[in-house]
Motif scaffolding. Structure first.
Motif, PDB file in Angstrom:
ATOM      1  N   GLY A  64     -61.357 -79.987  17.410  1.00 55.38           N
ATOM      2  CA  GLY A  64     -62.746 -80.388  17.271  1.00 55.38           C
ATOM      3  C   GLY A  64     -62.926 -81.862  17.593  1.00 55.38           C
ATOM      4  N   GLU A  65     -64.149 -82.291  17.504  1.00 57.57           N
ATOM      5  CA  GLU A  65     -64.482 -83.697  17.793  1.00 57.57           C
ATOM      6  C   GLU A  65     -63.934 -84.576  16.673  1.00 57.57           C
ATOM      7  N   HIS A  66     -63.159 -85.567  17.054  1.00 57.41           N
ATOM      8  CA  HIS A  66     -62.712 -86.559  16.077  1.00 57.41           C
ATOM      9  C   HIS A  66     -63.800 -87.624  15.978  1.00 57.41           C
ATOM     10  N   LYS A  67     -64.413 -87.721  14.810  1.00 54.36           N
ATOM     11  CA  LYS A  67     -65.475 -88.706  14.602  1.00 54.36           C
ATOM     12  C   LYS A  67     -64.887 -89.968  13.967  1.00 54.36           C
ATOM     13  N   LEU A  68     -65.244 -91.124  14.527  1.00 57.60           N
ATOM     14  CA  LEU A  68     -64.670 -92.386  14.049  1.00 57.60           C
ATOM     15  C   LEU A  68     -65.357 -92.840  12.766  1.00 57.60           C
ATOM     16  N   PRO A  69     -64.561 -93.149  11.740  1.00 54.68           N
ATOM     17  CA  PRO A  69     -65.160 -93.622  10.491  1.00 54.68           C
ATOM     18  C   PRO A  69     -65.945 -94.910  10.740  1.00 54.68           C
ATOM     19  N   GLY A  70     -67.048 -95.066  10.049  1.00 54.00           N
ATOM     20  CA  GLY A  70     -67.829 -96.303  10.161  1.00 54.00           C
ATOM     21  C   GLY A  70     -68.787 -96.305  11.336  1.00 54.00           C
ATOM     22  N   LYS A  71     -68.780 -95.274  12.149  1.00 50.20           N
ATOM     23  CA  LYS A  71     -69.677 -95.204  13.309  1.00 50.20           C
ATOM     24  C   LYS A  71     -70.724 -94.114  13.084  1.00 50.20           C
ATOM     25  N   SER A  72     -71.921 -94.356  13.595  1.00 49.50           N
ATOM     26  CA  SER A  72     -72.943 -93.311  13.609  1.00 49.50           C
ATOM     27  C   SER A  72     -72.951 -92.718  15.018  1.00 49.50           C
ATOM     28  N   GLU A  73     -73.691 -91.637  15.217  1.00 47.36           N
ATOM     29  CA  GLU A  73     -73.777 -91.102  16.581  1.00 47.36           C
ATOM     30  C   GLU A  73     -74.386 -92.158  17.505  1.00 47.36           C
ATOM     31  N   ALA A  74     -75.341 -92.941  16.978  1.00 49.31           N
ATOM     32  CA  ALA A  74     -76.009 -93.954  17.809  1.00 49.31           C
ATOM     33  C   ALA A  74     -75.056 -95.085  18.201  1.00 49.31           C
ATOM     34  N   THR A  75     -74.017 -95.306  17.400  1.00 46.09           N
ATOM     35  CA  THR A  75     -73.094 -96.400  17.726  1.00 46.09           C
ATOM     36  C   THR A  75     -71.739 -95.857  18.224  1.00 46.09           C
ATOM     37  N   PRO A 313     -75.481 -87.160  11.628  1.00 50.78           N
ATOM     38  CA  PRO A 313     -75.521 -88.167  12.700  1.00 50.78           C
ATOM     39  C   PRO A 313     -75.438 -89.628  12.231  1.00 50.78           C
ATOM     40  N   GLU A 314     -75.851 -89.886  10.964  1.00 46.41           N
ATOM     41  CA  GLU A 314     -75.756 -91.274  10.476  1.00 46.41           C
ATOM     42  C   GLU A 314     -74.317 -91.644  10.126  1.00 46.41           C
ATOM     43  N   ASN A 315     -73.560 -90.637   9.746  1.00 53.90           N
ATOM     44  CA  ASN A 315     -72.165 -90.870   9.346  1.00 53.90           C
ATOM     45  C   ASN A 315     -71.363 -89.610   9.699  1.00 53.90           C
ATOM     46  N   PRO A 316     -71.153 -89.390  11.014  1.00 47.00           N
ATOM     47  CA  PRO A 316     -70.641 -88.094  11.494  1.00 47.00           C
ATOM     48  C   PRO A 316     -69.316 -87.658  10.896  1.00 47.00           C
ATOM     49  N   VAL A 317     -68.480 -88.613  10.488  1.00 44.74           N
ATOM     50  CA  VAL A 317     -67.170 -88.239   9.946  1.00 44.74           C
ATOM     51  C   VAL A 317     -67.333 -87.436   8.660  1.00 44.74           C
ATOM     52  N   THR A 318     -68.496 -87.545   8.011  1.00 47.40           N
ATOM     53  CA  THR A 318     -68.742 -86.787   6.774  1.00 47.40           C
ATOM     54  C   THR A 318     -69.374 -85.417   7.067  1.00 47.40           C
ATOM     55  N   GLY A 319     -69.498 -85.066   8.320  1.00 47.71           N
ATOM     56  CA  GLY A 319     -69.995 -83.731   8.686  1.00 47.71           C
ATOM     57  C   GLY A 319     -69.100 -82.673   8.062  1.00 47.71           C
ATOM     58  N   ARG A 320     -69.698 -81.587   7.620  1.00 46.34           N
ATOM     59  CA  ARG A 320     -68.922 -80.530   6.958  1.00 46.34           C
ATOM     60  C   ARG A 320     -68.963 -79.234   7.770  1.00 46.34           C
TER      61      ARG A 320
END
Ligand code: GAL
Length: 351
Positions: A64-75, A313-320
């Motif tokens: 799956g997509e690895h989302k970077l901690p501390g980044k939003s989708e916009a950043t 999207p504000e904090n994608p790494v917390t997506g469940r």
């Protein structure tokens, strides 16, 4: 205290000592808990969004997509593709990032700042290669013009080597959300929403599974703007679960069947039932999720699990994640909410 008792206490402490985040990483998870945080073998929240699962030589692999901690989708939160392995689809071992975005080379197709979404892996028997496809929007380009990125590996755990990209849908603007469906004869199909007209189309891939082989055609009966498609074949019928198009915000699921991939599809409405009690969201918003894949369970009869993402999207790494067992009523897919469930839900395969 007798030596025996001390020894017993020490063993118990070692076995059940909670890890840093309060989870006990030694204890096996026995139930699916849709929409609740799901931890890997290290006690970290699983970071594999918009993903899919394959089964290879006795093991499942979740990409799956690895989302970077501390980044939003916009950043720009996309860090590449993260892989986990499992024997039972419940307990997942972190296999790390198997394809990373490129933090050094600004000119790379995968330069950090690109958008890399919805990775799906397919095994090519002919080339003995694992091929991963993903939505790729080059850095600085945005969502209007898209590519299908392709990377290959010799092992399911990678590393994947970036290979090339192509415009899906036969359009110079490319295509968006997609499913890679491998039929029983090995033919691989790319089912996707074409840009910019949002028609839902299908194209066959070449034998290497690298490029579309010939033209795409419109899937007759599938509504415009159908996203998040996941396709399975069951008893000669193809089932396509998808969503509408509202970005990161959830909408209602939609579901189609056909007995000919290149023929007419029949619409069956929303196959979901119930309410996600964790977030208090019903089926008009697909429990707060969006479909990503349907995985077939090995060793069980007619057993499939439907995978959805809860986007943040504000904090994608917390997506469940929402994983629910597929039901079939009169041959048609149903997806019913369950607070918890386990593999006993499915009947064991008779040999
Ligand atoms: C969704 C799509 C996601 C992501 C998002 C961006 O519709 O399924 O993969 O691209 O839009 O807004």
């Amino acid at each position: 205290m007798p030596m025996k008792n001390i020894l017993y206490m020490v063993v118990m402490m070692v076995c059940f000592y909670p890890s840093a985040n309060g989870q006990n990483s030694n204890r096996k998870q026995t139930d699916f808990r849709p929409a609740q945080v799901w931890h890997d073998n290290n006690g970290n929240a699983i970071n594999a969004h918009g993903g899919g699962v394959i089964f290879f030589e006795g093991k499942y692999y979740w990409y799956g997509e690895h989302k970077l901690p501390g980044k939003s989708e916009a950043t720009f939160a996309d860090g590449g593709i993260h892989c986990y392995s499992s024997d039972d689809l419940l307990n997942w071992n972190d296999e790390g990032i198997v394809l990373s975005v490129d933090y050094k080379n600004e000119n790379s197709d995968l330069a950090y700042g690109c958008i890399l979404e919805r990775p799906k892996v397919v095994y090519n028997e002919k080339n003995k290669q694992f091929v991963v496809y993903f939505k790729l929007y080059l850095k600085g380009v945005g969502y209007e013009k898209s590519n299908v990125g392709v990377a290959v590996a010799d092992k399911p755990t990678g590393p994947f080597r970036y290979h090339h990209r192509f415009h899906g849908g036969g359009s110079p603007y490319g295509s968006g959300d997609f499913s890679m469906f491998k039929d029983e004869n090995g033919a691989l199909y790319h089912l996707t929403v074409r840009k910019p007209d949002k028609a839902f189309v299908i194209g066959k891939m070449d034998e290497d599974y690298y490029y579309p082989d010939g033209d795409y055609q419109i899937c007759d009966g599938i509504e415009l703007h159908t996203e998040a498609p996941a396709v399975i074949k069951r008893g000669g019928v193809y089932h396509l679960l998808g969503s509408g198009s509202s970005g990161w915000k959830p909408n209602a699921a939609r579901y189609y069947t056909t007995d000919n991939l290149l023929g007419k599809w029949t619409y069956h409405g929303n196959p979901c039932h119930g309410i996600n009690k964790v977030d208090d969201i019903g089926i008009e918003k697909t429990f707060g999720g969006q479909s990503s894949y349907v995985v077939q369970v090995q060793g069980k009869n007619d057993a499939y699990i439907v995978m959805f993402d809860i986007w943040k999207p504000e904090n994608p790494v917390t997506g469940r994640y929402i994983w629910l067992p597929a039901g079939f009523e009169n041959g048609n897919l149903t997806v019913t909410w369950r607070d918890t469930w386990n593999m006993n839900h499915f009947i064991k395969k008779e040999n």
